[in-house]
Design an enzyme around this catalytic site. Structure first.
Site, PDB file in Angstrom:
ATOM      1  N   PHE A  76     -73.505 -19.437 -59.609  1.00  0.00           N
ATOM      2  CA  PHE A  76     -72.429 -18.996 -60.553  1.00  0.00           C
ATOM      3  C   PHE A  76     -72.045 -17.398 -60.578  1.00  0.00           C
ATOM      4  O   PHE A  76     -71.381 -17.116 -61.370  1.00  0.00           O
ATOM      5  CB  PHE A  76     -72.216 -19.657 -61.736  1.00  0.00           C
ATOM      6  CG  PHE A  76     -72.614 -21.140 -61.629  1.00  0.00           C
ATOM      7  CD1 PHE A  76     -71.857 -22.014 -60.968  1.00  0.00           C
ATOM      8  CD2 PHE A  76     -73.395 -21.543 -62.509  1.00  0.00           C
ATOM      9  CE1 PHE A  76     -72.363 -23.364 -60.834  1.00  0.00           C
ATOM     10  CE2 PHE A  76     -73.897 -23.045 -62.527  1.00  0.00           C
ATOM     11  CZ  PHE A  76     -73.427 -23.589 -61.638  1.00  0.00           C
ATOM     12  N   GLY A 129     -74.501 -25.038 -53.615  1.00  0.00           N
ATOM     13  CA  GLY A 129     -73.969 -26.413 -54.284  1.00  0.00           C
ATOM     14  C   GLY A 129     -72.483 -26.445 -53.709  1.00  0.00           C
ATOM     15  O   GLY A 129     -71.888 -27.418 -54.160  1.00  0.00           O
ATOM     16  N   ARG A 150     -55.543 -23.342 -46.197  1.00  0.00           N
ATOM     17  CA  ARG A 150     -56.089 -24.311 -45.573  1.00  0.00           C
ATOM     18  C   ARG A 150     -57.186 -24.973 -46.176  1.00  0.00           C
ATOM     19  O   ARG A 150     -58.195 -24.219 -46.523  1.00  0.00           O
ATOM     20  CB  ARG A 150     -56.324 -23.874 -44.096  1.00  0.00           C
ATOM     21  CG  ARG A 150     -56.499 -25.471 -43.216  1.00  0.00           C
ATOM     22  CD  ARG A 150     -57.249 -24.702 -41.977  1.00  0.00           C
ATOM     23  NE  ARG A 150     -57.357 -25.820 -40.809  1.00  0.00           N
ATOM     24  CZ  ARG A 150     -57.874 -25.598 -39.771  1.00  0.00           C
ATOM     25  NH1 ARG A 150     -58.299 -24.417 -39.385  1.00  0.00           N
ATOM     26  NH2 ARG A 150     -57.953 -26.770 -38.795  1.00  0.00           N
ATOM     27  N   ILE A 151     -57.280 -26.436 -46.677  1.00  0.00           N
ATOM     28  CA  ILE A 151     -58.423 -26.973 -47.231  1.00  0.00           C
ATOM     29  C   ILE A 151     -59.257 -27.387 -46.176  1.00  0.00           C
ATOM     30  O   ILE A 151     -58.820 -28.407 -45.386  1.00  0.00           O
ATOM     31  CB  ILE A 151     -57.935 -27.753 -47.988  1.00  0.00           C
ATOM     32  CG1 ILE A 151     -56.827 -27.368 -48.995  1.00  0.00           C
ATOM     33  CG2 ILE A 151     -58.954 -28.648 -48.718  1.00  0.00           C
ATOM     34  CD1 ILE A 151     -57.363 -26.398 -49.704  1.00  0.00           C
ATOM     35  N   LEU A 152     -60.361 -26.833 -46.073  1.00  0.00           N
ATOM     36  CA  LEU A 152     -61.396 -27.395 -44.923  1.00  0.00           C
ATOM     37  C   LEU A 152     -62.118 -28.831 -45.234  1.00  0.00           C
ATOM     38  O   LEU A 152     -62.148 -29.560 -44.210  1.00  0.00           O
ATOM     39  CB  LEU A 152     -62.654 -26.391 -44.867  1.00  0.00           C
ATOM     40  CG  LEU A 152     -62.038 -25.036 -44.365  1.00  0.00           C
ATOM     41  CD1 LEU A 152     -63.504 -23.840 -44.345  1.00  0.00           C
ATOM     42  CD2 LEU A 152     -61.536 -25.057 -43.060  1.00  0.00           C
ATOM     43  N   ASN A 153     -62.220 -29.062 -46.476  1.00  0.00           N
ATOM     44  CA  ASN A 153     -62.906 -30.485 -46.790  1.00  0.00           C
ATOM     45  C   ASN A 153     -62.386 -30.870 -48.085  1.00  0.00           C
ATOM     46  O   ASN A 153     -62.514 -30.219 -48.986  1.00  0.00           O
ATOM     47  CB  ASN A 153     -64.378 -30.486 -46.722  1.00  0.00           C
ATOM     48  CG  ASN A 153     -65.148 -31.487 -47.005  1.00  0.00           C
ATOM     49  OD1 ASN A 153     -64.897 -32.196 -48.095  1.00  0.00           O
ATOM     50  ND2 ASN A 153     -65.987 -32.036 -46.186  1.00  0.00           N
ATOM     51  N   GLN A 202     -65.448 -28.595 -56.128  1.00  0.00           N
ATOM     52  CA  GLN A 202     -65.362 -27.417 -56.675  1.00  0.00           C
ATOM     53  C   GLN A 202     -64.459 -27.186 -57.835  1.00  0.00           C
ATOM     54  O   GLN A 202     -64.705 -26.649 -58.876  1.00  0.00           O
ATOM     55  CB  GLN A 202     -65.170 -26.149 -55.615  1.00  0.00           C
ATOM     56  CG  GLN A 202     -66.155 -26.232 -54.547  1.00  0.00           C
ATOM     57  CD  GLN A 202     -66.211 -24.589 -54.025  1.00  0.00           C
ATOM     58  OE1 GLN A 202     -66.157 -23.809 -54.656  1.00  0.00           O
ATOM     59  NE2 GLN A 202     -66.030 -24.523 -52.807  1.00  0.00           N
ATOM     60  N   GLY A 205     -63.333 -21.631 -55.393  1.00  0.00           N
ATOM     61  CA  GLY A 205     -64.458 -21.878 -56.252  1.00  0.00           C
ATOM     62  C   GLY A 205     -64.116 -21.318 -57.534  1.00  0.00           C
ATOM     63  O   GLY A 205     -64.746 -21.646 -58.585  1.00  0.00           O
ATOM     64  N   GLU A 206     -63.562 -20.183 -57.580  1.00  0.00           N
ATOM     65  CA  GLU A 206     -62.864 -19.510 -58.822  1.00  0.00           C
ATOM     66  C   GLU A 206     -61.799 -19.620 -59.324  1.00  0.00           C
ATOM     67  O   GLU A 206     -61.647 -19.713 -60.570  1.00  0.00           O
ATOM     68  CB  GLU A 206     -63.478 -17.887 -58.711  1.00  0.00           C
ATOM     69  CG  GLU A 206     -64.845 -17.334 -58.638  1.00  0.00           C
ATOM     70  CD  GLU A 206     -65.384 -16.283 -57.795  1.00  0.00           C
ATOM     71  OE1 GLU A 206     -65.914 -15.559 -58.374  1.00  0.00           O
ATOM     72  OE2 GLU A 206     -65.025 -16.599 -56.621  1.00  0.00           O
TER      73      GLU A 206
END
Length: 745
Positions: free
Chosen positions: A247, A473, A635-638, A645, A711-712
Site C-alpha cells: 500500500f 497482492g 481496458r480491464i485486463l482481469n 482491488q 488500485g488507488e
C-alpha cells in the site's frame, strides 16, 4: 482446424495463477527463506522522540552465550558520506534518515541498536535488557500547534506538482449567490499491511549477498544498498517474490534492509531481521492534514470560485509532499481557482505515500465540501456534480485522453436507485435506525513508467516471461500471464511469469497504479519480438503456408501461427520449435510512455461511489449497509483481480471514514495505538453489500494496452460518500475523520 480463438485471455476473469502457492503455504515471503548459518537480529527502539544517546551499555548483553554483536552508532563502520548515497528513487527533498549514523534521536521508536544472536528468542531477550542512556530534548509532534509554521514546499519529490491558480478566486466567490467555507481534518494513518517488514540476507562464501527484502521495488533497494555499502550490482542481488500487502509502505527502503545488510557484511554471515508490529509504526504514514475549502456558486449551481488550502506534517530531516489540492482544480468546471499547499516540520519520521497519496486526503475534503455546497444551492448532490462536469483538464489546459465519468454517474445512479433519494436529511428510516444515502467521486493519474521484460519459449511450447516487477497482492502474476499468453496464442497453463528479482529486466516500483500499463506493455512487446523470431522460423519450414507473410499479416492463436485473412493457412507453434532444432528462443524488449501523448492529453481514471448508511439514533453507531463503486479505468485486463482491488479499496475507504486513526500522545511524541488491537480496521462483520462496476472506456492514447490504474482510484470518494450519507441520515455534518459515535450523539 477451428477459426475461433480460445486463447483470448485479456478481459476475462481467470483465478490467480499464484493462488495455489499461497493457499498451500508454498509462497515464500522475505522472512521465510531458509538459508545456511543464519543469525537473527532484533531492533532496539528509542523511547524518546528527540534528544541524544549518551551511552549504550552493551557489555552485559554481549556476555550472554549466543549473542554475537550489538550494532550501534558507537561501532558502525564508516559508510557512504553524502546524502545522495542514501536517497532512493522516491526520496523527497532533504537529508534521508541514516540508521545508527550518530547519537541524535530524531523521532520516537527510532532504531538505536541492533542485537544479533544465534536465535531469534535470544536476540529479542538481549534487546529487552540492553541499557541505553538518553539526554531528552523538547519535541513538537502536534500540527495543531504549527498552524502558522507552514511553508511552501520545494519540488524535491518525484511526481509532486505545485498547486495552480487560475482567474481570481476571490472575485469569483464575491459574485457567488451561495457560498460555504469549512475546515476538514484527518489524523495520521498507518499502512498496516499484514506482513511485517523483514529481510533475510544470504551471505555467500564469495562475499556476495542475496537479499530477500519486503519491498515494492527490488531495483530501488539494490541501488540503495550498492550506494550505501559500496557494492557492485553483482554483489547485491535483491529478491521479492511475494508481498503480504504494501500500500506504499514498501516504496522506499526501510531500515530493516540497511541493518540486516550491515550485520551480514560485518559478521560475514547470513542474517534475518523482522520488525515487530509496534516497530511498523516507526516509519512512514499518511500525514495528519488540515484543509480549508471555500466554494461559491451562481443561482444555477455553476461553480464560480474555489479555494482549497492544505497543511500537513513532514519530518525535520526530509520535506515530504503530496498532490493534495490539485484534484480540486481538475475534477469540476470552475473558472476562478486558488489552490495552495504547505508543510510543517515536526519531530516525526517522514510521511510516506499511502494508497492514493494526496488524492485520498484532498478528495475527501473536496467531495464533502461539494455535498455541502449542493445543499447550500438547493441541488441534489449528484445533479450538482453533473452541472459542474469538467470536459477537459483545466489545470493542464488539455483534453482528457478519455473520460467516462458522466456515464459512470448514469450507470451508478440507475443501479443504486438514486432517483428514490429524498433531498431532506433525516427523511429515511428503517426501524430504529436513520438511513442516509451519499455520493462522491474521484480522479487518479493514469501513469506509465519505463519497463523491460524478457520472453523465452522452449521446444515443448512452454513460454516464460520475466520482469523485475512487484507483486503485493494485486494480481501482477496473473495479468502478465494473460497478456503473454494472448500475445503468443497459448493457453494460460503453458505460460510462466517471473518477477521480483534484480537478475531480471528492470521494472519500476510497484506503485502509482502504473504496473499494469508499464510492465504489461513491456511484456507484450517482448512477446511480440519473440513472435517475430518464431514467424521467421515458421517461414523456413518445408512448404510453409506463411512464406512471405509479415508480422502484421499473421496472428498467434490456439497454439498456432496463422494468416489473419486466411486462418486455414497455419502452422502449429510447437512444430515450428521442434523443426527449427532450437532448444530455446528468447527476446527482450522495453516500453516507455509516449511523450507526445503525455503533452497533448491529460490521462486519468475516474470513479463515482454511492453509499447507504444506517445510523442507530440512540447509540450513534454507523453501519455501511451498501456501497456501489463505478469505475472508468480504460481496458480491464482481469475482471476478477480488478474487482478485488476495488473491493479492497472500498473496505479501506470505509475504514478511513469510520475507524482508522493513529493516535499520538504528544507528551511523549509517540503513537499509542501501535498494534492491531487498537488501530481499528474493518472486520468481516463491518462489511455488508458491495458492488463494483466498470464502465467501458476505450483509450488509444494512454498506452498501447489502453489500461489505466485502478488500485488507488477505487478508494477515492468512499470516505466522503460515507460522510455525506451520515449527514443525509442524521443532519449532522462531520468534517473530521474518523466518524466516531460520540460525534453523532
Amino acid at each position: 482446424m477451428s477459426t475461433e480463438s480460445n486463447t483470448k485471455h485479456v478481459g476475462k476473469a481467470p483465478s490467480r495463477v499464484e493462488g495455489p502457492l499461497k493457499v498451500t503455504g508454498q509462497a515464500r515471503y522475505s522472512a521465510e527463506f531458509a538459508v545456511p548459518d543464519l543469525a537473527y537480529g532484533y531492533v532496539v527502539s528509542s523511547p524518546i522522540a528527540k534528544g541524544r544517546i549518551k551511552k549504550i551499555h552493551a557489555d552485559k548483553v554481549l556476555a550472554l552465550p549466543g549473542v554475537i554483536q550489538v550494532f550501534s552508532h558507537e561501532n558502525v563502520p564508516s559508510l557512504a558520506w553524502f546524502d545522495r548515497s542514501y536517497k532512493d528513487d522516491v526520496a523527497p527533498g532533504g537529508s534521508p534518515f541514516r540508521p545508527l549514523h550518530d547519537d541524535e534521536v530524531k523521532f520516537s521508536m527510532q532504531p538505536v541498536a541492533l542485537v544479533v544472536a544465534d536465535t531469534f528468542e535470544l536476540a529479542r531477550y538481549a534487546a529487552s535488557i540492553l541499557e541505553v542512556e538518553y539526554a531528552e530534548a523538547r519535541h513538537e509532534t502536534d500540527i495543531e500547534q504549527q498552524r502558522d509554521a507552514g511553508h511552501e514546499p520545494g519540488r524535491g519529490k518525484t511526481g509532486y506538482q505545485p498547486p495552480v491558480r487560475r482567474g481570481n478566486a476571490d472575485d469569483g466567490l464575491g459574485k457567488a449567490e451561495h457560498r460555504i467555507r469549512q475546515e476538514y481534518i484527518h489524523g495520521a494513518q498507518h499502512h498496516n499491511p499484514m506482513e511485517l517488514f523483514g529481510a533475510t540476507v544470504h551471505y555467500h562464501p564469495d562475499g556476495k549477498l542475496t537479499i530477500y527484502d519486503k519491498t515494492q521495488g527490488v531495483y530501488n533497494c539494490q541501488q540503495y544498498v550498492m550506494k550505501v555499502f559500496g557494492l557492485s550490482k553483482d554483489q547485491a542481488r535483491v529478491v521479492n517474490l511475494f508481498m503480504g500487502g504494501g500500500f506504499g509502505s514498501g516504496l522506499r527502503p526501510q531500515y530493516e534492509l540497511f541493518l540486516s545488510v550491515l550485520a551480514a557484511l560485518e559478521l560475514k554471515r547470513s542474517v534475518r531481521l523482522s520488525l515487530t508490529r509496534q516497530q511498523m509504526f516507526s516509519f512512514g504514514h499518511r500525514p495528519h492534514t488540515l484543509q480549508t475549502l471555500e466554494l461559491g456558486t451562481g443561482p444555477d449551481g455553476a461553480l464560480l470560485g474555489l479555494k482549497h488550502y492544505a497543511l500537513h506534517e513532514t519530518s525535520r530531516f526530509e520535506e515530504y509532499t503530496e498532490n493534495v489540492v490539485n484534484w480540486s482544480g481538475m475534477l469540476y468546471q470552475c473558472p476562478d481557482v486558488h489552490l495552495s499547499y504547505q508543510v510543517a516540520p515536526l519531530d516525526v519520521y517522514t510521511p510516506l505515500d499511502m494508497r492514493a497519496p494526496g488524492a485520498a486526503t484532498g478528495s475527501f475534503a473536496l467531495e464533502v465540501a461539494m455535498d455541502e455546497m449542493a445543499y447550500a444551492a438547493g441541488l441534489d448532490p449528484l445533479e450538482f456534480r453533473r452541472r459542474n462536469y469538467a470536459d477537459h483538464d483545466q489545470n493542464k489546459k488539455a483534453p482528457f485522453s478519455s473520460k467516462k465519468l458522466r456515464e459512470a454517474y448514469d450507470e451508478g445512479a440507475r443501479r443504486f436507485g438514486w432517483d428514490q433519494r429524498p433531498m431532506a436529511p433525516r427523511s429515511m428510516r428503517e426501524g430504529g435506525k436513520l438511513v442516509g444515502w451519499g455520493v462522491a467521486g474521484g480522479v487518479w493519474d493514469a501513469s506509465m513508467q519505463k519497463a523491460a521484460a524478457k520472453a523465452s519459449i522452449t521446444a515443448d511450447g512452454r513460454l516464460t516471461v520475466a520482469s523485475a516487477a512487484g507483486e503485493n497482492g494485486t494480481g501482477t502474476y496473473t495479468i502478465m500471464t494473460q497478456i503473454a499468453a494472448e500475445t503468443l496464442g497459448l493457453p494460460l497453463e503453458a505460460v510462466t511469469f517471473r518477477l521480483g528479482d534484480t537478475n531480471q529486466p528492470e521494472a519500476p516500483l510497484q506503485g502509482g497504479s502504473w504496473t499494469a500499463a508499464s510492465v504489461g506493455t513491456a511484456v507484450k512487446n517482448a512477446c511480440e519480438a519473440l513472435g517475430e523470431k518464431l514467424l521467421k522460423l515458421a517461414q523456413q519450414m518445408t512448404d510453409s503456408p506463411l512464406k512471405g507473410a509479415k508480422l502484421e499479416d499473421v496472428e498467434f492463436t490456439n497454439g498456432q501461427i496463422r494468416r489473419r485473412l486466411a486462418p486455414e493457412q497455419a502452422v502449429v507453434l510447437r512444430d515450428v520449435l521442434q523443426t527449427s532444432g532450437e532448444r530455446e528462443i528468447e527476446a527482450e524488449s522495453s516500453a516507455m510512455p509516449n511523450p507526445l501523448n503525455m503533452q497533448q492529453f491529460s490521462m486519468h481514471s475516474h470513479n463515482v461511489v454511492f453509499v447507504e448508511v444506517k445510523v442507530d439514533e440512540e447509540l450513534g453507531t454507523v453501519q455501511v449497509s451498501r456501497v456501489l463503486n463505478v469505475v472508468a479505468a480504460g481496458r480491464i485486463l482481469n475482471q476478477k483481480t480488478a474487482r478485488s482491488q476495488v473491493l479492497g479499496s472500498i473496505v479501506w475507504g470505509i475504514s478511513m471514514a469510520l475507524m482508522e486513526e493513529t493516535v499520538m500522545d504528544h507528551r511523549f511524541g509517540r503513537y499509542m495505538n501501535h498494534n492491531y488491537a487498537e488501530y481499528h480496521v474493518p472486520t468481516n462483520a463491518d462489511i455488508r453489500d458491495i458492488e463494483v462496476h466498470f464502465v467501458e472506456e476505450e483509450d488509444p492514447h494512454v498506452n498501447p494496452l489502453g489500461v489505466k490504474g485502478i488500485g488507488e482510484v477505487g478508494m477515492l470518494g468512499v470516505a466522503a460518500a460515507v460522510t455525506n450519507a451520515v449527514y443525509h441520515a442524521t443532519g449532522k455534518r462531520i468534517r473530521q475523520l474518523p466518524i466516531y459515535l460520540d460525534k453523532l450523539l
